[in-house]
Enzyme design. Structure first.
Site, mmCIF file in Angstrom:
data_model
loop_
_atom_site.group_PDB
_atom_site.id
_atom_site.type_symbol
_atom_site.label_atom_id
_atom_site.label_comp_id
_atom_site.label_asym_id
_atom_site.label_seq_id
_atom_site.Cartn_x
_atom_site.Cartn_y
_atom_site.Cartn_z
ATOM 1 N N HIS A 51 0.843 -1.176 0.034
ATOM 2 C CA HIS A 51 0.050 0.088 0.275
ATOM 3 C C HIS A 51 0.820 1.347 0.094
ATOM 4 O O HIS A 51 0.870 1.780 1.056
ATOM 5 C CB HIS A 51 -1.033 0.129 1.163
ATOM 6 C CG HIS A 51 -2.092 -0.955 1.085
ATOM 7 N ND1 HIS A 51 -2.833 -1.619 2.152
ATOM 8 C CD2 HIS A 51 -2.611 -1.303 -0.009
ATOM 9 C CE1 HIS A 51 -3.982 -2.404 1.415
ATOM 10 N NE2 HIS A 51 -3.642 -2.433 0.282
ATOM 11 N N HIS A 78 -0.171 -8.708 1.091
ATOM 12 C CA HIS A 78 -1.392 -8.766 1.890
ATOM 13 C C HIS A 78 -1.717 -10.179 2.123
ATOM 14 O O HIS A 78 -2.782 -10.552 2.935
ATOM 15 C CB HIS A 78 -2.345 -7.846 1.701
ATOM 16 C CG HIS A 78 -1.828 -6.393 1.446
ATOM 17 N ND1 HIS A 78 -1.681 -5.848 0.494
ATOM 18 C CD2 HIS A 78 -1.005 -5.537 2.457
ATOM 19 C CE1 HIS A 78 -1.171 -4.383 0.398
ATOM 20 N NE2 HIS A 78 -0.767 -4.252 1.918
ATOM 21 N N GLU A 89 -5.820 -7.975 3.692
ATOM 22 C CA GLU A 89 -5.166 -9.058 4.471
ATOM 23 C C GLU A 89 -6.339 -9.477 5.263
ATOM 24 O O GLU A 89 -6.336 -10.944 5.212
ATOM 25 C CB GLU A 89 -4.375 -8.533 5.655
ATOM 26 C CG GLU A 89 -3.648 -9.271 6.334
ATOM 27 C CD GLU A 89 -2.733 -8.814 7.628
ATOM 28 O OE1 GLU A 89 -2.708 -9.521 8.449
ATOM 29 O OE2 GLU A 89 -2.000 -7.914 7.368
ATOM 30 N N THR A 120 -2.241 -7.995 10.936
ATOM 31 C CA THR A 120 -0.819 -7.775 11.152
ATOM 32 C C THR A 120 -0.490 -6.414 11.321
ATOM 33 O O THR A 120 0.657 -6.116 11.972
ATOM 34 C CB THR A 120 0.153 -8.582 10.438
ATOM 35 O OG1 THR A 120 0.020 -7.894 8.936
ATOM 36 C CG2 THR A 120 0.074 -9.876 10.425
ATOM 37 N N SER A 127 -2.660 2.767 3.636
ATOM 38 C CA SER A 127 -1.828 2.071 4.195
ATOM 39 C C SER A 127 -2.299 1.930 5.763
ATOM 40 O O SER A 127 -2.114 2.901 6.543
ATOM 41 C CB SER A 127 -0.493 2.618 3.966
ATOM 42 O OG SER A 127 0.404 2.120 5.294
ATOM 43 N N SER A 128 -2.812 0.735 6.276
ATOM 44 C CA SER A 128 -3.105 0.709 7.697
ATOM 45 C C SER A 128 -2.220 1.021 8.695
ATOM 46 O O SER A 128 -2.319 1.677 9.665
ATOM 47 C CB SER A 128 -3.712 -0.827 7.780
ATOM 48 O OG SER A 128 -4.046 -1.008 9.225
#
Length: 314
Positions: free
Chosen positions: A43, A76, A128, A166, A224-225
């Protein structure tokens, strides 16, 4: 106080991202363009644009890939159904799933086989989460919000385990876990921590420097987490302000007014050259002094996907 920058270390690329990006680069070198990639390989806007320029074609689903072509699965991870679709279309696949995500997939499979209900803490719609849930769709229940934690039902409260995406905030995840344990006291923890070492290391570095910062700039993309979590962690741990940017040019000069100390970090899918550009930009605005705040030294590396390794052997 002179103007200064506190630079977080570790920051930027983790081993899983490094491996995934290198996989696409080497596939382009070895097999030539085009190389198809399902979803964004990682990402990050810059990485995706750079690889596109070199001949990678990013698609949302495998049915967009011509029959018999080469497709890379992103860091992911994907569900077994996606592997099956690819096989049905005779696609050549290279699986660049991060090994730490694969570990969570294996946990999901194992606990589903033992007939546990699996409470997966993660963000709805994230690739993910979709991949992990797809390993055991009849056993996995997604817990994203506090409301989810209050409502989720299980078949047997004595046979329930939690797993997680994660790239979450370590602290937020534990809040969810405590909520779930209040309802299900027998809730089991994962056999090993699911939040990846790189995510927690980057959060620890930010927690350490945030109290000293008037402003924390996080280099990372909006999808982007782990980058979004760094902004949240900075604000929760004492930074007066924090923003997520892809490029130095996105910095609003108003953010710098009255600011003496700027903290700088980057998400796990960000190449360091983008951070260096930001430091150059800050230097041009009087923030010439840079102090690195080191909370961990990362030495982890992952070997390339086996499908690629065998073809690279001369």
């Amino acid at each position: 106080m002179p103007k200064r920058v506190l630079l977080a270390k570790p920051r930027g690329y983790c081993a899983g991202v490094d491996r995934a990006v290198e996989t696409v680069e080497l596939a382009l070198e070895k097999y030539g363009a085009p190389v198809y990639v399902r979803k964004e390989i990682v990402h990050n806007k810059y990485v995706v644009e750079t690889l596109s320029d070199r001949g990678a074609i990013f698609v949302n689903e495998t049915d967009e890939v011509p029959e018999g072509a080469l497709v890379v699965f992103s860091a992911h991870g994907v569900s077994p159904a996606v592997h099956e679709e690819a096989a049905n279309r005779s696609l050549r696949t290279i699986d660049a799933t991060c090994p730490l995500v694969t570990k969570v997939h294996k946990e999901a499979v194992r606990f589903a086989k033992e007939d546990y209900d699996i409470l997966l803490i993660g963000h709805e719609g994230h690739e993910e989460v979709e991949g992990t849930a797809g390993e055991a769709p009849d056993h996995v229940k997604l817990v994203d919000t506090a409301e989810d934690a209050a409502k989720v039902e299980v078949r047997d409260p004595n046979k329930v385990i939690w797993l997680s995406q994660t790239t979450l905030s370590v602290d937020e995840t534990m809040v969810r876990v405590r909520q779930l344990k209040d309802r299900f006291p027998e809730l089991q923890d994962p056999p090993s921590d699911d939040i990846c070492y790189a995510t927690s290391n980057r959060q620890t570095a930010v927690k350490t420097m945030a109290p000293s910062c008037d402003l924390v700039l996080v280099v990372g993309s909006k999808n982007s987490s782990n980058s979004i979590r760094l902004v949240e962690v900075a604000l929760q741990h004492g930074a007066k302000a924090s923003y997520l940017i892809d490029y130095a040019k996105e910095v609003d000069l108003a953010w710098l007014e009255g600011v003496e100390t700027v903290g700088v970090t980057s998400g796990a899918s960000v190449p360091d050259l983008l951070v260096m550009e930001l430091l150059k930009f800050l230097e041009s605005h009087g923030y010439g002094e840079v102090e690195e705040i080191t909370t961990a030294n990362e030495r982890i590396t992952f070997s390339l996907p086996r499908e690629l390794r065998k073809d690279l052997v001369r």
